[in-house]
Structures are given as structure tokens and as C-alpha cells.
Design a protein around this motif. Structure first.
Motif, PDB file in Angstrom:
ATOM      1  N   PRO A  52      -1.217  14.624  -2.563  1.00 31.09           N
ATOM      2  CA  PRO A  52      -1.459  13.788  -1.384  1.00 31.09           C
ATOM      3  C   PRO A  52      -2.803  13.046  -1.421  1.00 31.09           C
ATOM      4  CG  PRO A  52      -1.510  16.128  -0.802  1.00 31.09           C
ATOM      5  CD  PRO A  52      -1.080  16.030  -2.219  1.00 31.09           C
ATOM      6  N   ILE A  53      -3.809  13.637  -2.059  1.00 34.91           N
ATOM      7  CA  ILE A  53      -5.112  12.951  -2.157  1.00 34.91           C
ATOM      8  C   ILE A  53      -4.971  11.710  -3.035  1.00 34.91           C
ATOM      9  CG2 ILE A  53      -7.515  13.173  -2.902  1.00 34.91           C
ATOM     10  CD1 ILE A  53      -7.001  14.921  -0.546  1.00 34.91           C
ATOM     11  N   ALA A  54      -4.286  11.843  -4.159  1.00 30.53           N
ATOM     12  CA  ALA A  54      -4.068  10.703  -5.057  1.00 30.53           C
ATOM     13  C   ALA A  54      -3.253   9.623  -4.344  1.00 30.53           C
ATOM     14  CB  ALA A  54      -3.358  11.159  -6.328  1.00 30.53           C
ATOM     15  N   ALA A  55      -2.252  10.058  -3.560  1.00 27.20           N
ATOM     16  CA  ALA A  55      -1.430   9.095  -2.818  1.00 27.20           C
ATOM     17  C   ALA A  55      -2.257   8.363  -1.777  1.00 27.20           C
ATOM     18  CB  ALA A  55      -0.257   9.811  -2.149  1.00 27.20           C
ATOM     19  N   LEU A  56      -3.159   9.081  -1.109  1.00 34.04           N
ATOM     20  CA  LEU A  56      -4.029   8.457  -0.111  1.00 34.04           C
ATOM     21  C   LEU A  56      -4.980   7.450  -0.753  1.00 34.04           C
ATOM     22  CD1 LEU A  56      -4.757   8.429   2.875  1.00 34.04           C
ATOM     23  CD2 LEU A  56      -6.429  10.224   2.407  1.00 34.04           C
ATOM     24  N   ILE A  57      -5.539   7.816  -1.885  1.00 37.53           N
ATOM     25  CA  ILE A  57      -6.428   6.891  -2.611  1.00 37.53           C
ATOM     26  C   ILE A  57      -5.642   5.673  -3.082  1.00 37.53           C
ATOM     27  CG2 ILE A  57      -7.813   6.630  -4.713  1.00 37.53           C
ATOM     28  CD1 ILE A  57      -8.616   9.616  -4.330  1.00 37.53           C
ATOM     29  N   ALA A  58      -4.434   5.883  -3.596  1.00 33.28           N
ATOM     30  CA  ALA A  58      -3.593   4.771  -4.051  1.00 33.28           C
ATOM     31  C   ALA A  58      -3.200   3.869  -2.887  1.00 33.28           C
ATOM     32  CB  ALA A  58      -2.341   5.310  -4.747  1.00 33.28           C
ATOM     33  N   PHE A  59      -2.925   4.478  -1.718  1.00 36.22           N
ATOM     34  CA  PHE A  59      -2.596   3.683  -0.531  1.00 36.22           C
ATOM     35  C   PHE A  59      -3.775   2.783  -0.150  1.00 36.22           C
ATOM     36  CE2 PHE A  59      -2.586   3.113   4.109  1.00 36.22           C
ATOM     37  CZ  PHE A  59      -1.376   2.457   4.256  1.00 36.22           C
ATOM     38  N   ALA A  60      -4.972   3.343  -0.166  1.00 40.95           N
ATOM     39  CA  ALA A  60      -6.171   2.570   0.180  1.00 40.95           C
ATOM     40  C   ALA A  60      -6.422   1.468  -0.849  1.00 40.95           C
ATOM     41  CB  ALA A  60      -7.376   3.491   0.285  1.00 40.95           C
ATOM     42  N   ALA A  61      -6.278   1.799  -2.127  1.00 40.99           N
ATOM     43  CA  ALA A  61      -6.529   0.809  -3.181  1.00 40.99           C
ATOM     44  C   ALA A  61      -5.470  -0.297  -3.159  1.00 40.99           C
ATOM     45  CB  ALA A  61      -6.555   1.495  -4.541  1.00 40.99           C
TER      46      ALA A  61
ATOM     47  N   GLY B 126      -3.437  -1.125  -0.654  1.00 43.55           N
ATOM     48  CA  GLY B 126      -3.574  -1.883   0.596  1.00 43.55           C
ATOM     49  C   GLY B 126      -4.783  -2.809   0.569  1.00 43.55           C
ATOM     50  N   GLY B 127      -5.885  -2.330  -0.013  1.00 43.21           N
ATOM     51  CA  GLY B 127      -7.090  -3.167  -0.125  1.00 43.21           C
ATOM     52  C   GLY B 127      -6.862  -4.370  -1.021  1.00 43.21           C
ATOM     53  N   LEU B 128      -6.175  -4.160  -2.136  1.00 42.69           N
ATOM     54  CA  LEU B 128      -5.873  -5.266  -3.045  1.00 42.69           C
ATOM     55  C   LEU B 128      -4.979  -6.305  -2.369  1.00 42.69           C
ATOM     56  CD1 LEU B 128      -6.112  -6.328  -5.977  1.00 42.69           C
ATOM     57  CD2 LEU B 128      -4.014  -5.065  -6.471  1.00 42.69           C
ATOM     58  N   ALA B 129      -3.937  -5.850  -1.706  1.00 48.12           N
ATOM     59  CA  ALA B 129      -3.028  -6.767  -1.012  1.00 48.12           C
ATOM     60  C   ALA B 129      -3.733  -7.461   0.153  1.00 48.12           C
ATOM     61  CB  ALA B 129      -1.799  -6.009  -0.510  1.00 48.12           C
TER      62      ALA B 129
ATOM     63  N   GLY C  96       0.826  -1.211   0.000  1.00 45.56           N
ATOM     64  CA  GLY C  96       0.000   0.000   0.000  1.00 45.56           C
ATOM     65  C   GLY C  96       0.855   1.253   0.000  1.00 45.56           C
ATOM     66  N   LEU C  97       1.911   1.249   0.794  1.00 40.70           N
ATOM     67  CA  LEU C  97       2.821   2.394   0.865  1.00 40.70           C
ATOM     68  C   LEU C  97       3.533   2.616  -0.469  1.00 40.70           C
ATOM     69  CD1 LEU C  97       3.838   4.534   2.846  1.00 40.70           C
ATOM     70  CD2 LEU C  97       5.684   2.963   3.454  1.00 40.70           C
ATOM     71  N   ALA C  98       3.999   1.554  -1.097  1.00 38.92           N
ATOM     72  CA  ALA C  98       4.674   1.674  -2.398  1.00 38.92           C
ATOM     73  C   ALA C  98       3.724   2.220  -3.460  1.00 38.92           C
ATOM     74  CB  ALA C  98       5.217   0.311  -2.826  1.00 38.92           C
ATOM     75  N   THR C  99       2.479   1.756  -3.410  1.00 41.46           N
ATOM     76  CA  THR C  99       1.483   2.273  -4.354  1.00 41.46           C
ATOM     77  C   THR C  99       1.255   3.759  -4.122  1.00 41.46           C
ATOM     78  OG1 THR C  99       0.430   0.092  -4.270  1.00 41.46           O
ATOM     79  CG2 THR C  99      -0.823   1.865  -5.292  1.00 41.46           C
ATOM     80  N   ALA C 100       1.193   4.161  -2.852  1.00 42.02           N
ATOM     81  CA  ALA C 100       1.013   5.579  -2.518  1.00 42.02           C
ATOM     82  C   ALA C 100       2.194   6.413  -3.016  1.00 42.02           C
ATOM     83  CB  ALA C 100       0.844   5.744  -1.011  1.00 42.02           C
ATOM     84  N   LEU C 101       3.410   5.895  -2.863  1.00 47.40           N
ATOM     85  CA  LEU C 101       4.597   6.633  -3.305  1.00 47.40           C
ATOM     86  C   LEU C 101       4.596   6.843  -4.815  1.00 47.40           C
ATOM     87  CD1 LEU C 101       7.383   5.134  -1.028  1.00 47.40           C
ATOM     88  CD2 LEU C 101       6.435   7.445  -0.961  1.00 47.40           C
ATOM     89  N   VAL C 102       4.104   5.861  -5.555  1.00 45.33           N
ATOM     90  CA  VAL C 102       4.040   5.993  -7.012  1.00 45.33           C
ATOM     91  C   VAL C 102       3.112   7.146  -7.399  1.00 45.33           C
ATOM     92  CG1 VAL C 102       3.210   4.854  -9.112  1.00 45.33           C
ATOM     93  CG2 VAL C 102       4.632   3.601  -7.499  1.00 45.33           C
ATOM     94  N   PHE C 103       2.006   7.282  -6.683  1.00 41.49           N
ATOM     95  CA  PHE C 103       1.012   8.295  -7.022  1.00 41.49           C
ATOM     96  C   PHE C 103       1.197   9.625  -6.264  1.00 41.49           C
ATOM     97  CE2 PHE C 103      -0.931   4.548  -8.727  1.00 41.49           C
ATOM     98  CZ  PHE C 103      -1.618   5.010  -9.845  1.00 41.49           C
ATOM     99  N   PHE C 104       2.212   9.705  -5.413  1.00 43.94           N
ATOM    100  CA  PHE C 104       2.429  10.928  -4.639  1.00 43.94           C
ATOM    101  C   PHE C 104       2.731  12.130  -5.532  1.00 43.94           C
ATOM    102  CE2 PHE C 104       4.685  13.825  -1.744  1.00 43.94           C
ATOM    103  CZ  PHE C 104       3.695  13.929  -0.769  1.00 43.94           C
TER     104      PHE C 104
END
Length: 158
Positions: free
Chosen positions: A39-48, A50-53, A27-35
Motif C-alpha cells: 500500500p505504501i508503494a501504491a500511495l507513492i505511485a498514486f501521488a507520482a 497524479g502529479g505527472l498528469a 493516478g489511480l491506474a498508476t497506484a493499481l500497477v504498484f499495489f
């Protein structure tokens, strides 16, 4: 719960705790890609991410093994104990051998890579093409003893 349905053994094959660290890291790596998109995109990416994993980790930990006085229940499979032979607890190299070069492709396998122990049980039903069951478990001796004990109880009632 009636005595007929009493559990002799109950285990859920959950993933190890270290997998939850990997879920968080994914989830963190996904957030970093979208950072870079904010920050909103990173938060959404973290949730997505993390949810997938999380869905993958929970699906790997959803298998249950239960032994009742008459049945061996492995996931959705319900096997009558009177159709099963002697259970054998497997550890280390012996368990690895039965899931690799000694394996029969017709066997019923419930394998989890993160669990090294297993139980192998012969199938005695002549109409069933399955030669044996291979079931990953953290407590091979207890599962084998439960199958053995419940099979004796089921056999004496008939």
C-alpha cells in the motif's frame, strides 16, 4: 490599474473539467500497477502519477489571452493592435478548416483541441512573414469585438 492598461478582454484557456477525472484515473491506474508492492508503494505511485498528469493538465491550461487598448497579448506574444487587420470569429467547420486544410504554416497558432471556437486576425505588417493569427477561444465573438474596439481606440489616439 491605469486606463492605458485597462483590459478589454481577458481569458484563460483552461482544460475542461473532464480532464481532471482523467488525471485522477491516471493516478489511480498508476497506484493499481504498484499495489502488488504494498500500500505504501501504491500511495507513492498514486501521488507520482497524479502529479505527472496534473502538471500536464495545468500546462495545457496556462495560456492567457488579453486585449488592452494597444496590445493583443497571447501567452508571451505581445502584438500591437495597429499591426493587425480585421478579426474574424470562427465556429465549427470554419474553425476546423482554418486549422487544417486552409492553414498556412507561417501563421501564428494557439490551438487547444478541447476548444472549438477561434478568431483569425490578419497581420498587416509587411515586414512580418506571419500572414495571420489563429487563436482558440471559448468566446470568439467577444474576442473579435474586443480586438476591433481596441484597435479603433488605438488608431484614434495616434
Amino acid at each position: 490599474m491605469a486606463a492605458d492598461n485597462a483590459l478589454a478582454y481577458d481569458e484563460r484557456l483552461t482544460v475542461p473539467r473532464t480532464w481532471w477525472v482523467i488525471v485522477f484515473a491516471f493516478g489511480l491506474a498508476t497506484a493499481l500497477v504498484f499495489f502488488a508492492y504494498g500500500p505504501i508503494a501504491a500511495l507513492i505511485a498514486f501521488a507520482a502519477g497524479g502529479g505527472l498528469a496534473t502538471s500536464f493538465a495545468t500546462s495545457q491550461g496556462s495560456m492567457r489571452i488579453r486585449v488592452t487598448p494597444k496590445l493583443l497579448v497571447v501567452g508571451d506574444a505581445r502584438l500591437p493592435l495597429n499591426a493587425l487587420g480585421e478579426p474574424h470569429a470562427l465556429f465549427g467547420d470554419e474553425a476546423r478548416a482554418w486549422r487544417t486544410y486552409k492553414a498556412d504554416t507561417r501563421a501564428f497558432f494557439v490551438m487547444r483541441s478541447y476548444i472549438s471556437g477561434a478568431v483569425r486576425v490578419e497581420v498587416l505588417d509587411p515586414d512580418d512573414p506571419t500572414p495571420y493569427l489563429y487563436i482558440s477561444t471559448r468566446a470568439p465573438e467577444q474576442l473579435a469585438a474586443a480586438i476591433r474596439g481596441s484597435a479603433r481606440t488605438a488608431g484614434s489616439e495616434e
